[in-house]
Scaffold this active site. Structure first.
Site, PDB file in Angstrom:
ATOM      1  N   LYS A 139       0.595  -1.169  -0.107  1.00 16.76           N
ATOM      2  CA  LYS A 139       0.050   0.152  -0.031  1.00 16.76           C
ATOM      3  C   LYS A 139       0.798   1.402   0.017  1.00 16.76           C
ATOM      4  O   LYS A 139       1.690   1.508   1.146  1.00 16.76           O
ATOM      5  CB  LYS A 139      -1.015  -0.121   1.278  1.00 16.76           C
ATOM      6  CG  LYS A 139      -2.128   1.228   1.068  1.00 16.76           C
ATOM      7  CD  LYS A 139      -2.674   1.778   2.247  1.00 16.76           C
ATOM      8  CE  LYS A 139      -2.063   2.749   2.877  1.00 16.76           C
ATOM      9  NZ  LYS A 139      -2.285   3.868   2.064  1.00 16.76           N
ATOM     10  N   GLU A 182       8.289  -0.120  11.591  1.00 21.92           N
ATOM     11  CA  GLU A 182       9.529   0.817  11.762  1.00 21.92           C
ATOM     12  C   GLU A 182       8.798   2.313  11.792  1.00 21.92           C
ATOM     13  O   GLU A 182       8.197   2.660  10.991  1.00 21.92           O
ATOM     14  CB  GLU A 182      10.200   0.854  10.160  1.00 21.92           C
ATOM     15  CG  GLU A 182      10.772  -0.570  10.038  1.00 21.92           C
ATOM     16  CD  GLU A 182      12.330  -0.502  10.631  1.00 21.92           C
ATOM     17  OE1 GLU A 182      12.628   0.518  11.112  1.00 21.92           O
ATOM     18  OE2 GLU A 182      12.844  -1.602  10.647  1.00 21.92           O
ATOM     19  N   CYS A 217      12.716   9.555   9.244  1.00 28.21           N
ATOM     20  CA  CYS A 217      12.656   9.023  10.506  1.00 28.21           C
ATOM     21  C   CYS A 217      14.063   9.126  11.064  1.00 28.21           C
ATOM     22  O   CYS A 217      14.110   9.294  12.394  1.00 28.21           O
ATOM     23  CB  CYS A 217      12.189   7.898  10.415  1.00 28.21           C
ATOM     24  SG  CYS A 217      13.397   6.666   9.282  1.00 28.21           S
TER      25      CYS A 217
HETATM   26  P1  NAD Z   1       1.531   7.671   8.650  1.00 26.42           P
HETATM   27  O1  NAD Z   1       1.665   6.762   9.796  1.00 26.42           O
HETATM   28  O2  NAD Z   1       0.587   8.717   8.736  1.00 26.42           O
HETATM   29  O3  NAD Z   1       1.050   6.930   7.463  1.00 26.42           O
HETATM   30  C1  NAD Z   1       1.974   5.835   6.979  1.00 26.42           C
HETATM   31  C2  NAD Z   1       1.141   4.892   6.202  1.00 26.42           C
HETATM   32  O4  NAD Z   1       0.105   4.162   7.008  1.00 26.42           O
HETATM   33  C3  NAD Z   1       0.290   5.434   4.891  1.00 26.42           C
HETATM   34  O5  NAD Z   1       0.719   4.464   3.943  1.00 26.42           O
HETATM   35  C4  NAD Z   1      -0.953   5.637   5.237  1.00 26.42           C
HETATM   36  O6  NAD Z   1      -1.969   5.733   4.424  1.00 26.42           O
HETATM   37  C5  NAD Z   1      -1.023   4.464   6.200  1.00 26.42           C
HETATM   38  N1  NAD Z   1      -2.393   4.408   7.429  1.00 26.42           N
HETATM   39  C6  NAD Z   1      -2.854   5.210   7.825  1.00 26.42           C
HETATM   40  N2  NAD Z   1      -3.866   5.079   8.843  1.00 26.42           N
HETATM   41  C7  NAD Z   1      -3.723   3.604   8.465  1.00 26.42           C
HETATM   42  C8  NAD Z   1      -4.710   2.626   9.409  1.00 26.42           C
HETATM   43  N3  NAD Z   1      -5.658   2.868  10.086  1.00 26.42           N
HETATM   44  N4  NAD Z   1      -4.322   1.066   8.736  1.00 26.42           N
HETATM   45  C9  NAD Z   1      -3.461   1.022   8.011  1.00 26.42           C
HETATM   46  N5  NAD Z   1      -2.624   1.750   7.490  1.00 26.42           N
HETATM   47  C10 NAD Z   1      -2.815   3.195   7.702  1.00 26.42           C
HETATM   48  O7  NAD Z   1       3.081   8.040   8.309  1.00 26.42           O
HETATM   49  P2  NAD Z   1       3.702   9.419   7.138  1.00 26.42           P
HETATM   50  O8  NAD Z   1       3.300  10.565   7.834  1.00 26.42           O
HETATM   51  O9  NAD Z   1       3.296   8.845   6.085  1.00 26.42           O
HETATM   52  O10 NAD Z   1       4.952   8.979   7.414  1.00 26.42           O
HETATM   53  C11 NAD Z   1       5.775   9.964   8.561  1.00 26.42           C
HETATM   54  C12 NAD Z   1       6.269   8.740   9.573  1.00 26.42           C
HETATM   55  O11 NAD Z   1       6.905   7.685   9.056  1.00 26.42           O
HETATM   56  C13 NAD Z   1       7.106   9.311  10.471  1.00 26.42           C
HETATM   57  O12 NAD Z   1       6.644   9.086  11.826  1.00 26.42           O
HETATM   58  C14 NAD Z   1       8.600   8.937  10.183  1.00 26.42           C
HETATM   59  O13 NAD Z   1       9.246   8.717  11.200  1.00 26.42           O
HETATM   60  C15 NAD Z   1       8.149   7.348   9.868  1.00 26.42           C
HETATM   61  N6  NAD Z   1       9.010   6.742   9.224  1.00 26.42           N
HETATM   62  C16 NAD Z   1       9.753   5.831   9.702  1.00 26.42           C
HETATM   63  C17 NAD Z   1      10.889   5.064   9.060  1.00 26.42           C
HETATM   64  C18 NAD Z   1      11.597   3.696   9.869  1.00 26.42           C
HETATM   65  O14 NAD Z   1      12.545   3.184   9.152  1.00 26.42           O
HETATM   66  N7  NAD Z   1      11.786   3.789  11.044  1.00 26.42           N
HETATM   67  C19 NAD Z   1      11.044   5.489   7.773  1.00 26.42           C
HETATM   68  C20 NAD Z   1      10.376   6.490   7.192  1.00 26.42           C
HETATM   69  C21 NAD Z   1       9.275   7.051   7.915  1.00 26.42           C
END
Ligand code: NAD
Length: 480
Positions: free
Chosen positions: A172, A246, A281
């Site tokens: 996704k 992650e 992140c």
């Molecule tokens: P987010 O949590 O808003 O969204 C991430 C994904 O989850 C998107 O595809 C979103 O559509 C999906 N999602 C949202 N609600 C959901 C639900 N109820 N069920 C299933 N999926 C759902 O994050 P974002 O704003 O896209 O990204 C930023 C975050 O990602 C930051 O906190 C960042 O630190 C983290 N991040 C972590 C890593 C790592 O390797 N640790 C890498 C990159 C980003």
């Protein structure tokens, strides 16, 4: 204008509802292209396809899986220019680093393609009459959910391990920037047997939710915020799917008094990942500078930050581009306001950069606060924007306590030329990945994963491949 399609059961096509959305260029506010916009029924169709394909893919030899995973890597390399251009338009990230993201995706696919024979079980001492051993088997259907900051890198890199381990995958993409994942879907459509890889864009609340709650999905790999990670874990617990997470970070970079100011200040800017507008992140967003060098260090830091070329992402000279969306821009600005109100001192940035390039789209100049104290919101919460908070410290035990004073535990950085300092401090830092004199680089094979609320499990190494398998024990006796 092109409409990018989703990939389900080997076929590219539109959403069952027929819905599409225009994906926005964060630098201009204009529509880059349209994308098929999935709903719950598309998510279910993708799981149907993945479920139907899982037996065949499980029984495909690792050699044959490896060839196909590597073929996708080659396709990404062949189309690196197109993928990078599309990704730049869809994310606002500068073009000069986007080709690197495409090659990182291809590199991860090749890395895991080469690890197939590491899917080993083990044997236990056996008696003359029988053999006892384990096998590593795929889970079946795996769901991968990814965030907006590195869509093409994650689309390629995060499907590699589950596919090589013999699972079928539903990916996704992020709603804010789905296009590069859909171009990858196009490139992958005739690489894998139908249903082995499915790509379904759409909102998290519908597509993500439907995927996570489908009891046929046995394993979920989620990358995103702590908040959503908790929702995913809670929802997946209804059918006890295995989940790896992650998540976010509020990562410290500690500068010790023996560090070289030139190199360490350059590293502090690089480690903040201003290149991705701080939307990373791994951004080292809390900088701890020793009191003895504070003035000189901060002067040099601010000079470097002000020298960053903020500009249109498709200009090869640009070093920092646009913020992903108006919502993210507002969120970051609310943190900047909170920083000012809570008494931190803004040294540079904190507002939209000036110039014609910034008349449209979503922009914030790289921002540095000093006099930050541990209770402030900018010290505690992940901003996911170009905002660096500088703290001052005097004693080692004090800075270690401050560095660990967070719910996050993703990465940590220390700058020192003293090996004894590094050896003493590393074990005390609560983080899954620690750089000594580094700049937040990743190395394929060295696992990346968070401690505390930054996640569960780790990726980018052999552990990731093995985490997409479950163990079967076999006790085998002679037939009578
Ligand atoms: P987010 O949590 O808003 O969204 C991430 C994904 O989850 C998107 O595809 C979103 O559509 C999906 N999602 C949202 N609600 C959901 C639900 N109820 N069920 C299933 N999926 C759902 O994050 P974002 O704003 O896209 O990204 C930023 C975050 O990602 C930051 O906190 C960042 O630190 C983290 N991040 C972590 C890593 C790592 O390797 N640790 C890498 C990159 C980003």
């Amino acid at each position: 204008m092109k409409t990018y399609e989703m990939l389900i059961n080997g076929a590219l096509g539109g959403a069952i509802s027929g819905e599409t959305i225009g994906s926005i260029n964060p630098a201009t506010g204009e529509v880059v292209a349209r994308a098929a916009w999935g709903g719950e029924e598309d998510a279910t169709a993708a799981v149907d396809a993945a479920e139907a394909a899982r037996g065949g893919w499980r029984d495909t030899s690792v050699g044959d899986r490896s060839k196909l995973v590597s073929r996708l890597a080659s396709r990404l390399r062949e189309r690196a220019g197109d993928l990078a251009t599309l990704e730049t338009a869809d994310t606002g990230n500068p073009i000069n680093v986007m080709t690197g993201d495409v090659f990182a995706a291809a590199g991860a696919l090749d890395y895991f393609a080469g690890l197939g024979t590491e899917l080993k079980g083990h044997s236990v001492p056996s008696t003359a009459g029988g053999l006892r051993f384990t096998l590593r088997e795929p889970y079946g259907v795996v769901v991968k959910i990814i965030p907006f900051n590195h869509p093409i890198m994650f689309s390629g890199a995060k499907i590699a391990a589950p596919l090589m381990a013999g699972n079928t995958v539903v990916l996704k993409p992020p709603p804010q920037a789905p296009l590069s994942a859909l171009l990858l879907a196009e490139l992958a459509a005739d690489v894998f047997p139908a249903g082995v890889l499915n790509v379904v864009p759409g909102p998290g609340a519908t597509v993500g939710h439907a995927l996570v709650t489908d009891s046929r999905v046995r394993r979920i790999g989620f990358t995103g915020s702590v908040e959503t990670g908790k929702v995913v874990m809670r929802e997946a617990s209804a059918h006890l799917a295995d989940v790896s997470l992650e998540l976010g970070g509020k990562n410290p970079l500690i500068v010790f008094p023996d560090a070289d100011v030139e190199h360490a200040s350059e590293a502090a800017v690089a480690a903040m990942n201003f290149t991705w507008q701080g939307q990373s992140c791994g951004s080292a967003s809390r900088l701890f500078v020793h009191r003895s060098m504070r003035e000189e260090f901060v002067d040099r830091l601010v000079e470097r930050v002000e020298a960053l070329k903020v500009g249109l992402p498709d200009n090869v000279e640009t070093e920092m581009g646009a913020i992903i969306s108006s919502q993210q821009l507002e969120r970051i600005m609310s943190y900047i306001e909170a920083g000012k109100q809570e008494g931190a001192r803004l040294l540079t940035g904190g507002e939209q950069p000036r110039g014609d390039d910034f008349a449209r789209g979503y922009w914030i100049a790289p921002t540095v606060f000093v006099d930050v104290t541990p209770q402030m919101r900018i010290a505690r919460e992940e901003i996911f924007g170009p905002v660096l908070s500088v703290f001052e410290w005097e004693h080692e035990e004090e800075v270690i306590r401050l560095a660990n004073d967070t719910e996050y535990g993703l990465t940590a950085n220390i700058w020192t030329r003293d090996l004894n300092t590094a050896l003493r401090v590393i074990p005390q830092l609560e983080a899954g990945y620690t750089w000594v004199n580094g700049r937040t680089e990743h190395f394929q094979g060295l696992p990346f994963g968070g401690h505390k609320q930054s996640g569960q499990g780790s990726e980018e190494g052999l552990e990731e491949l093995l985490s997409y398998t479950q163990t079967k024990s076999i006790s085998m006796l002679p037939g009578r």
